[in-house]
Design a protein around this motif. Structure first.
Motif, PDB file in Angstrom:
ATOM      1  N   LEU A 153       0.829  -1.201   0.000  1.00 12.65           N
ATOM      2  CA  LEU A 153       0.000   0.000   0.000  1.00 12.65           C
ATOM      3  C   LEU A 153       0.864   1.251   0.000  1.00 12.65           C
ATOM      4  O   LEU A 153       0.562   2.224  -0.698  1.00 12.65           O
ATOM      5  N   GLU A 154       1.931   1.229   0.774  1.00 15.89           N
ATOM      6  CA  GLU A 154       2.859   2.371   0.791  1.00 15.89           C
ATOM      7  C   GLU A 154       3.300   2.723  -0.631  1.00 15.89           C
ATOM      8  O   GLU A 154       3.278   3.891  -1.032  1.00 15.89           O
ATOM      9  N   GLN A 155       3.721   1.699  -1.363  1.00 14.47           N
ATOM     10  CA  GLN A 155       4.221   1.926  -2.714  1.00 14.47           C
ATOM     11  C   GLN A 155       3.131   2.469  -3.614  1.00 14.47           C
ATOM     12  O   GLN A 155       3.362   3.364  -4.438  1.00 14.47           O
ATOM     13  N   LYS A 156       1.917   1.954  -3.445  1.00 12.05           N
ATOM     14  CA  LYS A 156       0.800   2.402  -4.259  1.00 12.05           C
ATOM     15  C   LYS A 156       0.477   3.869  -3.980  1.00 12.05           C
ATOM     16  O   LYS A 156       0.221   4.656  -4.903  1.00 12.05           O
ATOM     17  N   ILE A 157       0.505   4.246  -2.710  1.00 11.97           N
ATOM     18  CA  ILE A 157       0.248   5.644  -2.353  1.00 11.97           C
ATOM     19  C   ILE A 157       1.349   6.537  -2.904  1.00 11.97           C
ATOM     20  O   ILE A 157       1.086   7.591  -3.489  1.00 11.97           O
ATOM     21  N   ALA A 158       2.589   6.121  -2.716  1.00 11.53           N
ATOM     22  CA  ALA A 158       3.723   6.928  -3.176  1.00 11.53           C
ATOM     23  C   ALA A 158       3.708   7.115  -4.688  1.00 11.53           C
ATOM     24  O   ALA A 158       4.046   8.186  -5.202  1.00 11.53           O
ATOM     25  N   ASN A 159       3.305   6.078  -5.414  1.00 11.69           N
ATOM     26  CA  ASN A 159       3.261   6.165  -6.873  1.00 11.69           C
ATOM     27  C   ASN A 159       2.102   7.026  -7.364  1.00 11.69           C
ATOM     28  O   ASN A 159       2.197   7.688  -8.407  1.00 11.69           O
ATOM     29  N   SER A 160       0.990   7.006  -6.628  1.00 10.25           N
ATOM     30  CA  SER A 160      -0.198   7.742  -7.060  1.00 10.25           C
ATOM     31  C   SER A 160      -0.185   9.198  -6.612  1.00 10.25           C
ATOM     32  O   SER A 160      -0.561  10.099  -7.365  1.00 10.25           O
ATOM     33  N   TYR A 161       0.223   9.415  -5.361  1.00 14.90           N
ATOM     34  CA  TYR A 161       0.179  10.760  -4.782  1.00 14.90           C
ATOM     35  C   TYR A 161       1.450  10.991  -3.970  1.00 14.90           C
ATOM     36  O   TYR A 161       1.525  10.587  -2.810  1.00 14.90           O
ATOM     37  N   PRO A 162       2.451  11.607  -4.542  1.00 12.58           N
ATOM     38  CA  PRO A 162       3.664  11.924  -3.767  1.00 12.58           C
ATOM     39  C   PRO A 162       3.363  13.040  -2.761  1.00 12.58           C
ATOM     40  O   PRO A 162       3.510  14.228  -3.046  1.00 12.58           O
ATOM     41  N   LEU A 163       2.908  12.657  -1.564  1.00  9.54           N
ATOM     42  CA  LEU A 163       2.357  13.601  -0.605  1.00  9.54           C
ATOM     43  C   LEU A 163       3.315  13.864   0.549  1.00  9.54           C
ATOM     44  O   LEU A 163       4.053  12.981   0.985  1.00  9.54           O
ATOM     45  N   LYS A 164       3.270  15.067   1.081  1.00 12.39           N
ATOM     46  CA  LYS A 164       3.944  15.442   2.312  1.00 12.39           C
ATOM     47  C   LYS A 164       2.881  15.689   3.374  1.00 12.39           C
ATOM     48  O   LYS A 164       1.832  16.253   3.089  1.00 12.39           O
ATOM     49  N   ALA A 165       3.158  15.264   4.606  1.00  4.45           N
ATOM     50  CA  ALA A 165       2.191  15.460   5.680  1.00  4.45           C
ATOM     51  C   ALA A 165       2.919  15.788   6.973  1.00  4.45           C
ATOM     52  O   ALA A 165       3.905  15.123   7.324  1.00  4.45           O
ATOM     53  N   GLU A 166       2.425  16.789   7.670  1.00  8.45           N
ATOM     54  CA  GLU A 166       3.010  17.142   8.969  1.00  8.45           C
ATOM     55  C   GLU A 166       2.699  16.087  10.027  1.00  8.45           C
ATOM     56  O   GLU A 166       3.500  15.834  10.923  1.00  8.45           O
ATOM     57  N   VAL A 167       1.535  15.476   9.922  1.00 12.39           N
ATOM     58  CA  VAL A 167       1.071  14.501  10.928  1.00 12.39           C
ATOM     59  C   VAL A 167       0.717  13.199  10.215  1.00 12.39           C
ATOM     60  O   VAL A 167       0.099  13.213   9.148  1.00 12.39           O
ATOM     61  N   ILE A 168       1.093  12.080  10.821  1.00 13.35           N
ATOM     62  CA  ILE A 168       0.732  10.779  10.275  1.00 13.35           C
ATOM     63  C   ILE A 168       0.134   9.917  11.385  1.00 13.35           C
ATOM     64  O   ILE A 168       0.666   9.867  12.501  1.00 13.35           O
ATOM     65  N   LYS A 169      -0.997   9.285  11.090  1.00 12.21           N
ATOM     66  CA  LYS A 169      -1.578   8.312  12.020  1.00 12.21           C
ATOM     67  C   LYS A 169      -1.091   6.948  11.576  1.00 12.21           C
ATOM     68  O   LYS A 169      -1.347   6.519  10.460  1.00 12.21           O
ATOM     69  N   ILE A 170      -0.376   6.264  12.452  1.00 14.23           N
ATOM     70  CA  ILE A 170       0.211   4.980  12.109  1.00 14.23           C
ATOM     71  C   ILE A 170      -0.885   3.914  12.055  1.00 14.23           C
ATOM     72  O   ILE A 170      -1.744   3.828  12.941  1.00 14.23           O
ATOM     73  N   ALA A 171      -0.834   3.088  11.016  1.00 17.56           N
ATOM     74  CA  ALA A 171      -1.863   2.062  10.813  1.00 17.56           C
ATOM     75  C   ALA A 171      -1.631   0.851  11.703  1.00 17.56           C
ATOM     76  O   ALA A 171      -0.524   0.617  12.213  1.00 17.56           O
ATOM     77  N   ASP A 172      -2.693   0.061  11.874  1.00 15.18           N
ATOM     78  CA  ASP A 172      -2.624  -1.249  12.543  1.00 15.18           C
ATOM     79  C   ASP A 172      -1.996  -1.170  13.928  1.00 15.18           C
ATOM     80  O   ASP A 172      -1.297  -2.082  14.369  1.00 15.18           O
ATOM     81  N   TYR A 173      -2.218  -0.040  14.593  1.00 20.28           N
ATOM     82  CA  TYR A 173      -1.759   0.129  15.980  1.00 20.28           C
ATOM     83  C   TYR A 173      -0.247  -0.082  16.104  1.00 20.28           C
ATOM     84  O   TYR A 173       0.241  -0.548  17.129  1.00 20.28           O
TER      85      TYR A 173
END
Length: 261
Positions: free
Chosen positions: A175-195
């Motif tokens: 999923l990381e790769q798919k997101i990075a390939n589709s939307y090269p995004l910068k974010a100040e805050v990240i909510k970590i998945a799967d606890y």
């Protein structure tokens, strides 16, 4: 950071315990993302200065009392929408109760065929968000639906003014790769998945997104991956494990943000 707000502190007793309640009055160009510290599962409240309140996920049934208590303390009396990032018991366990208690207009979720939590909320309309869509929740506040692997999880990218928050619903390196390939995004805050139980986010993904703050929710019977926590710290990311830090708020105006905990 300059901010105009009024804070009310109320101390009262619930079942013999003292609770500090905090309410903010926001300017029309301000918003808060409140990461609620609950015994089990995840829920995030979004409030705007334009009178709109949204809840992202509703935690597990084990957190019902604490969730209702915290929403009441913050001063929530109505929710415009509930957004469900998946249909797991730890993320949507209190959906029906919240819909009825807070007169929710809509329950929003992704394209998954498994819609048990959404279907249990027959007092609100069901809204499906699709991958790639951009939705404006309120003036200045928008959210993009990020790619998923199989439609069972819905990761989101919130934007308020110049502040961005990536809410990951799946700790999957594909999923990381798919997101990075589709939307090269910068974010100040990240909510970590799967606890934070997996190896995601990887160092490469963290370098791509470049977050300053990471939020980690608790899950009963599970512990965060120590290697992942170490990676976050080594990347100079301020990590908030909500089980330890308590409810944590990201306060935003159109230019900047501040962490309140």
């Amino acid at each position: 950071m300059r901010r105009l707000l009024i804070m009310f502190f109320v101390i009262f007793s619930i079942h013999g315990q003292q609770v500090d309640a905090e309410r903010m009055i926001l300017d029309k160009n301000e918003a808060i993302f409140v990461f609620l510290s609950l015994p089990d599962g995840e829920a995030m409240l979004i409030q705007t200065g334009r009178g709109k309140d949204f809840l992202v996920n509703t935690a597990s049934k084990a957190s019902e009392e604490k969730l209702l208590e915290q929403l009441a303390n913050i001063g929530v009396d109505q929710l415009d929408s509930i957004i469900l990032t998946n249909q797991e018991p730890s993320t949507c366990g209190n959906t029906s109760r919240i819909v009825e208690r807070y007169h929710v207009d809509a329950v929003i979720h992704g394209m998954s065929e498994k819609k048990l939590c959404a279907e249990s909320s027959n007092h609100a309309k069901e809204v499906i968000w699709k991958e790639g869509e951009l939705h404006e929740l309120n003036p200045g506040l928008s959210v993009r639906v990020l790619p998923s692997i199989d439609g069972s999880d819905m990761s989101l990218f919130f934007m308020y003014g110049k502040t961005s928050l990536m809410y990951l619903a799946s700790g999957d390196m594909e999923l990381e790769q798919k997101i990075a390939n589709s939307y090269p995004l910068k974010a100040e805050v990240i909510k970590i998945a799967d606890y934070a139980r997996t190896q995601s986010p990887t160092l490469h993904f963290l370098e791509e997104v470049d977050p300053h703050v990471a939020m980690v929710y608790p899950l009963k019977g599970a512990r965060p991956n120590e290697g992942l926590l170490e990676r976050l710290h080594e990347s100079w990311i301020e990590v908030y494990q909500l089980k330890k830090t308590g409810t944590t708020t990201i306060f935003c105006n159109l230019e900047d943000y501040e962490v309140l905990s």
